[in-house]
Each structure stands twice: as structure tokens, then as C-alpha cells.
Design a protein around this motif. Structure first.
Motif, PDB file in Angstrom:
ATOM      1  N   ASN A 111       0.834  -1.187   0.000  1.00  0.00           N
ATOM      2  CA  ASN A 111       0.000   0.000   0.000  1.00  0.00           C
ATOM      3  C   ASN A 111       0.881   1.254   0.000  1.00  0.00           C
ATOM      4  O   ASN A 111       2.017   1.221   0.447  1.00  0.00           O
ATOM      5  CB  ASN A 111      -0.907  -0.011   1.228  1.00  0.00           C
ATOM      6  CG  ASN A 111      -1.946   1.069   1.159  1.00  0.00           C
ATOM      7  OD1 ASN A 111      -2.561   1.273   0.121  1.00  0.00           O
ATOM      8  ND2 ASN A 111      -2.118   1.782   2.253  1.00  0.00           N
ATOM      9  N   GLY A 112       0.327   2.336  -0.495  1.00  0.00           N
ATOM     10  CA  GLY A 112       1.048   3.601  -0.428  1.00  0.00           C
ATOM     11  C   GLY A 112       2.042   3.775  -1.550  1.00  0.00           C
ATOM     12  O   GLY A 112       2.023   3.046  -2.543  1.00  0.00           O
ATOM     13  N   ASN A 199      -6.153   9.671   4.552  1.00  0.00           N
ATOM     14  CA  ASN A 199      -4.753   9.989   4.825  1.00  0.00           C
ATOM     15  C   ASN A 199      -4.574  11.014   5.933  1.00  0.00           C
ATOM     16  O   ASN A 199      -3.646  10.935   6.730  1.00  0.00           O
ATOM     17  CB  ASN A 199      -4.104  10.518   3.538  1.00  0.00           C
ATOM     18  CG  ASN A 199      -2.868   9.734   3.198  1.00  0.00           C
ATOM     19  OD1 ASN A 199      -2.280   9.104   4.086  1.00  0.00           O
ATOM     20  ND2 ASN A 199      -2.465   9.771   1.946  1.00  0.00           N
ATOM     21  N   HIS A 202      -4.086   9.781   9.462  1.00  0.00           N
ATOM     22  CA  HIS A 202      -2.728   9.345   9.762  1.00  0.00           C
ATOM     23  C   HIS A 202      -1.829  10.540  10.065  1.00  0.00           C
ATOM     24  O   HIS A 202      -1.054  10.530  11.009  1.00  0.00           O
ATOM     25  CB  HIS A 202      -2.159   8.567   8.570  1.00  0.00           C
ATOM     26  CG  HIS A 202      -2.396   7.099   8.677  1.00  0.00           C
ATOM     27  ND1 HIS A 202      -1.650   6.309   9.514  1.00  0.00           N
ATOM     28  CD2 HIS A 202      -3.300   6.289   8.092  1.00  0.00           C
ATOM     29  CE1 HIS A 202      -2.091   5.072   9.415  1.00  0.00           C
ATOM     30  NE2 HIS A 202      -3.100   5.034   8.564  1.00  0.00           N
ATOM     31  N   GLU A 203      -1.984  11.586   9.257  1.00  0.00           N
ATOM     32  CA  GLU A 203      -1.144  12.770   9.456  1.00  0.00           C
ATOM     33  C   GLU A 203      -1.433  13.408  10.797  1.00  0.00           C
ATOM     34  O   GLU A 203      -0.505  13.759  11.546  1.00  0.00           O
ATOM     35  CB  GLU A 203      -1.374  13.770   8.315  1.00  0.00           C
ATOM     36  CG  GLU A 203      -0.570  13.400   7.075  1.00  0.00           C
ATOM     37  CD  GLU A 203      -1.068  14.102   5.825  1.00  0.00           C
ATOM     38  OE1 GLU A 203      -1.707  15.167   5.937  1.00  0.00           O
ATOM     39  OE2 GLU A 203      -0.813  13.562   4.734  1.00  0.00           O
TER      40      GLU A 203
END
Lengths: 308, 275
Positions: A111-112, A199, A202-203
Motif C-alpha cells: 500500500n502507499g 490519509n 494518519h497525518e
């Protein structure tokens, strides 16, 4: 005038009602092919299965007798069936844990932003498009001829024995093959789930000082619960009905060490002329799978109501 | 977020290791298919010194590979065509009439198939299809279409809930009957879910082994590829180069197709999974 009006209203009513009738009849026609197939080739054979399970039929002779629940009592007393049950559960537990854990790990790694992402995904998905019977036969040859010869040449004792030839290790040969070919689909399902994790969460967590392990357990994992459920349902059902790889690799052997329930049903029904008995075994695994699926669905619904 | 270089290196090495584990059996299959027996006894892992076609030719000529390939193609394509028409049709009728007891009943009746493992009907359909003279390709196609209904209807009805009923009504006002509404408006809108269903079913039908084993094992000329390779292996297991040539040829169609369609395939599966 008044009469004419009523008549006309009545007429319009009849027309539109017959129009509606025709519509609903057409809708009914839409369901007919599928319904007839399902009744004729799924429901009816299932009922036949229940009936056969109450007989002493060998599958060949013209006549048979109804013997009530005798087959079921015999199944409960059958040591071979008990062994198959234990084998199937052992196999299912190990294979499901390995499949889900490895699929999740790979999905996280793939992933990512990484290089060659598309290429690596294609390679990892590739085993899923091959038939398990071919994969099983390939691994069978590898275990049978190639690994022992390499073991001999290198002088490694462990390799020089065929893993499928020993009753204690044959199950692991089967698990290797099924994991090799069965990781891809749960991995793709996990990848689909991972792409739904926002996202910015997560940040934000990183800014708040959460390390990657904390982020995984409190952000990523909750988003993956539905995918985890789907994967569990699919791989548990696959494990409890394991068949192809056994036919390809061990034929239930050595001895009866790798007979799964599905294999035993096949062997009894097709080769050993215990047709009625084998259908009783199949009803048994139906009840088992229905019960397990029911529990899973209940658990799954609860999870969804309770917001993960 | 920048990951640490050490962590990145670890990540790539694990991924590379995994790819090697996937590729080794494939590499062995392809190389051994083109080697003579003497050459492969020397070393299993070396590349073939020349492309020896003897094994491949034996599989094609002596074992009749083409017949089985054609059987597989015919069964898979006809089943898929029927599935991609019948499943959206019945799902459309169910989703537009869900308030009526009949449609609700058949919906749950077909979903109940999830709980019934194939083993329950395996032995009965053996007797049943032989009584109906359906131990042939037609019987296989009927069984595949039937067995695809549960999952297909589940996915399609779920998808159709998101297509607004106003579209149907507008087309009715414009003078479309139900068949026209379905073919001109609803069916085209269902393309994504139909493709997912076709993807899932094509992998299953092409690779399926159990159903051919039950229905087709009696006469060799109706075998599909999975059944062929199983019987071929038991006949030629002493000559493993020949066996690997058989594995290679059996896998070749799907390898070529996969090379061509893999991106679409993975996204097709992912979309189905997300629904």
C-alpha cells in the motif's frame, strides 16, 4: 353525459390496471429463468441429498431401502470420519491464520507510495488466476522429485524426504500450496480496504505523536474490520471444504492422514459405493458450515451496529 | 511522511522475497517444459540450453490438448454470457419489486445458497444429471449458471439499490416497456458490477475441477483443461518433463490473458469487494 364520464373513467381504469398487470407479469418473467434453474438444479438436488442420506443406497443398484437415521448414527461412530473432522479443523485453523496474516502484511507493504507498485501487485495476484489443481500438481512434482534431489546434492537431510510422504508432515505440504495460491484474493480485498483509510487521519495522529504501531492499531485496523470479516468468511468456508489440492497431491494419504471431510465424501460416494452414507456426511458438513456462517454473520452485524 | 531508509530497504527486500517465492514454481515449470530429461537431471534450475519442443509437441499431438482447450473455452464463454444476462435481469426485477412478498422470498431463497456447501449437492447431481442425460457440456453450463446466482444476485441487487428508481419511471413515461427500460437504461448502468461478476465467475469456471470431475470424467473427449491435466499427470507422472510441459500448456492461455488484462482484473475484483 354523467354516465358517459363514469364509463370513460372505468375504461381508463381497466386499461391502466391491465397495463400494470402486464408490467408485473413482465417483471415475473424476468425472474423465471433464474428461479427455474435454482429450483431445478440447486433446491431439488439439495432435497434429494437429504432423502438419499436416509437410505442404504450404494449409488448403482436399482433399488434401495429407507433406513431412517442409521447413516447419521454410523457417521458419529465412524473413526475415519472423526479423523477427517480433526484433520479438516486443524488444516482450516492453520491455513486461515497464515493466509489472513500474510495477506494483511503484504497488503500493508504494497500500500502507499512504493516503486513498481503496479508490477508487484500483478506478480502477487498472479497465483489467484491459476487453477488449484495445476498448482497442486506442480508442487507435487517439486516435493516429489525436485526438492529431494536438491537435498541429496546439498546433503540436507530435511529436504531429501518428500514432505507429502510422511503422515505427520503431509498436512504442511497441503497448507504451503493453499497459502501460495490463496493469499492473493484476501490481499486484494485488504488493499481495497486500505485505500479507504483517510490519509489526513494518519497525518493528524503523527502530529499528535503516535508511532506507526499505534497508528496501525487505532486507525488502519478499524477501517479494515469489514474486509477482515469478508476474508474470514471466505477462507473459513474454503478451508472446511478443502478438496482440489488433496486430490492433486495426496489422495488423502499417506494412509488416511490427509483425508478432509470433502475428500471423504467424494471417496465414499464415488469410489467406495457408500452413496447414502456419503450424503449423510455431506448433510453433516452442511449443518456445520451453516452454523459457523450464521455465527459469523451475527458477529459481523453486531460489529457494524456497534460502530466497529 | 518520509519513511526511514532502513525501513524502506526492509520493505523492498520482503516484497522481493515474496515475489521470488511466487516465481520459482513458475520458472521451474516453464524451463522444465523445454528441457530433455537428461538436461534436467543435471540441474533443475539452469536455463534450457536450447528450446526442446518434444515435450510440448507430445502434449499437443498425443494427448489432444486442443480438444480440452476448446471444451474449456466453450463452457466458460457460454456460461459467462448466460450469467451476464440472467443475473442482472433477475436482480433488476427483485430490486424494483422488493416490497412484494414473492420477490423478497426468491431473493432470500437464493441468498440462502451461501450456507450450502457444494458437497451437499455433489452426489445428488451426479445421479440427477445422469438421469437427465446432462453429463455433458450442457449440464456443466446449467450448473455453472445456477451456482453463480447466489453471489451474483447478492452483488447486483446491492448495486441496483444505488440506481435511482426515477430513471425507470422517466423511461416508462417516455413509452419504454420493462424490457426496453432494462436493456436501454438499467443494463448499461450496471456495467461495473456486471464486469466484477464476469471476472469472478470466469476465474472460477475456467479453473474449476470438482464439477468436471463429477460430471465429465466418464469419457475423455469432453474433459476440460483442469480435468485433462489431472488425468494427464496420473498417466505421465514418471516423465516429469512431460508433466511440466502439460502444466505449462494448461497455464499458458491464462498467463497470456492475465498479462493483457491484469490491471482491469484487479480493479474489477476490488470494486466488487468494496460494495
Amino acid at each position: 353525459m354523467e354516465v358517459e364520464h363514469t364509463l370513460r373513467r372505468k375504461w381508463v381504469g381497466i386499461v391502466s390496471r391491465s397495463h400494470a398487470n402486464r408490467r408485473s407479469f413482465n417483471y415475473f418473467l424476468f425472474t423465471l429463468p433464474a428461479l427455474l434453474l435454482y429450483l431445478g438444479f440447486f433446491i431439488y438436488p439439495s432435497i434429494l441429498g437429504v432423502l438419499y442420506s436416509l437410505t442404504d443406497w450404494d449409488g448403482l443398484s436399482k433399488s434401495y431401502h429407507f433406513i431412517g437415521l442409521d447413516n447419521y448414527f454410523a457417521v458419529f461412530k465412524d473413526v475415519r470420519f472423526g479423523q477427517a473432522l480433526i484433520f479438516t479443523f486443524k488444516y482450516t485453523i492453520i491455513a486461515v491464520i497464515l493466509k489472513i496474516a500474510l495477506a494483511l502484511g503484504l497488503a500493508l507493504l504494497l500500500n502507499g507510495n512504493i516503486k513498481f507498485r503496479g508490477f508487484m501487485r500483478s506478480v502477487y495476484f498472479f497465483p489467484a488466476v491459476l487453477s488449484l489443481i495445476t498448482v497442486g500438481l506442480i508442487f507435487n512434482q517439486i516435493f516429489y522429485t525436485i526438492l529431494p534431489k536438491i537435498g541429496e546434492q546439498l546433503g540436507i537431510e530435511v529436504l531429501s524426504k518428500n514432505i507429502l510422504g510422511d503422515p505427520d508432515t503431509a498436512i504442511f505440504g497441503l497448507i504451503i500450496v493453499n497459502v501460495w495460491s490463496g493469499i492473493a484474493v484476501p490481499m486484494v480485498i485488504f488493499l481495497a480496504g486500505l485505500s479507504s483509510v483517510p490519509n489526513d487521519l494518519h497525518e493528524a495522529a503523527t502530529i499528535d505523536g503516535a508511532n506507526s504501531l499505534q497508528r496501525f492499531f487505532s486507525i488502519t485496523l478499524p477501517f479494515l474490520i469489514p474486509m477482515l470479516n469478508v476474508n474470514l468468511v471466505l477462507s473459513i468456508k474454503g478451508g472446511l471444504t478443502v478438496f482440489d489440492s488433496i486430490v492433486a497431491m495426496t489422495q488423502g494419504g499417506p494412509g488416511t492422514a490427509t483425508e478432509s471431510i470433502a475428500y471423504l465424501i467424494y471417496a465414499h460416494g464415488m469410489n467406495e459405493f457408500k452413496f447414502g452414507y456419503a450424503t449423510a456426511e455431506s448433510i453433516f458438513i452442511f449443518i456445520m458450515i451453516a452454523f459457523i456462517s450464521f455465527l459469523q454473520l451475527k458477529w459481523l452485524n453486531k460489529k457494524e451496529v456497534g460502530q466497529l | 511522511m518520509k519513511a526511514k531508509p532502513a525501513a524502506q530497504a526492509f520493505r523492498y527486500s520482503i516484497l522481493a522475497l515474496g515475489m521470488i517465492i511466487i516465481m520459482i514454481p513458475m520458472y521451474l515449470t516453464i524451463t522444465l517444459a523445454f528441457k530433455t530429461t537428461e538436461e534436467s537431471t543435471k540441474s533443475f534450475f539452469s536455463l534450457p540450453s536450447s528450446l526442446y519442443m518434444g515435450n510440448i509437441m507430445t502434449v499437443i499431438k498425443k494427448a489432444g490438448f486442443w480438444t480440452y482447450f476448446q471444451n474449456s473455452v466453450v463452457i466458460t464463454i457460454i456460461s459467462l454470457l448466460l450469467i451476464m444476462i440472467l443475473v442482472p435481469m433477475v436482480s433488476f426485477a427483485i430490486s424494483r419489486n422488493f416490497q412484494k412478498p414473492y420477490y423478497k422470498f426468491i431473493y432470500y431463497l437464493m441468498l440462502a445458497g451461501i450456507f450450502v456447501p457444494f458437497q451437499v449437492i455433489m452426489l445428488p447431481i451426479l445421479q440427477y444429471t445422469s438421469d437427465l442425460n446432462l453429463m455433458n457440456h450442457a449440464g456443466m453450463i446449467i450448473m455453472y449458471v445456477t451456482l453463480s446466482l447466489t453471489e451474483g444476485i447478492f452483488l447486483c441487487v446491492g448495486f441496483l439499490k444505488n440506481i435511482q428508481f426515477e430513471l425507470d419511471e422517466a423511461s416508462t413515461i417516455d413509452g419504454c416497456n420493462i424490457w426496453q427500460t432494462f436493456t436501454k437504461i438499467i443494463f448499461p448502468l450496471m456495467t461495473p458490477i456486471t464486469l466484477t461478476i464476469v471476472t469472478l465467475n470466469s476465474l472460477w469456471i475456467w479453473n474449476d475441477f470438482v464439477l468436471p470431475l463429477i460430471l465429465l470424467n466418464r469419457s475423455a473427449d469432453v474433459w476440460t483443461l483442469p480435468l485433462f491435466i489431472y488425468n494427464f499427470q496420473s498417466e505421465y507422472s514418471f516423465d516429469y518433463n512431460l508433466a511440466f510441459a502439460g502444466f505449462f500448456l494448461t497455464m499458458l492461455p491464462i498467463i497470456l490473458l492475465y498479462g493483457y488484462m491484469q490491471r482491469f482484473l484487479i480493479s474489477g475484483l476490488t470494486e466488487g469487494a468494496l460494495k
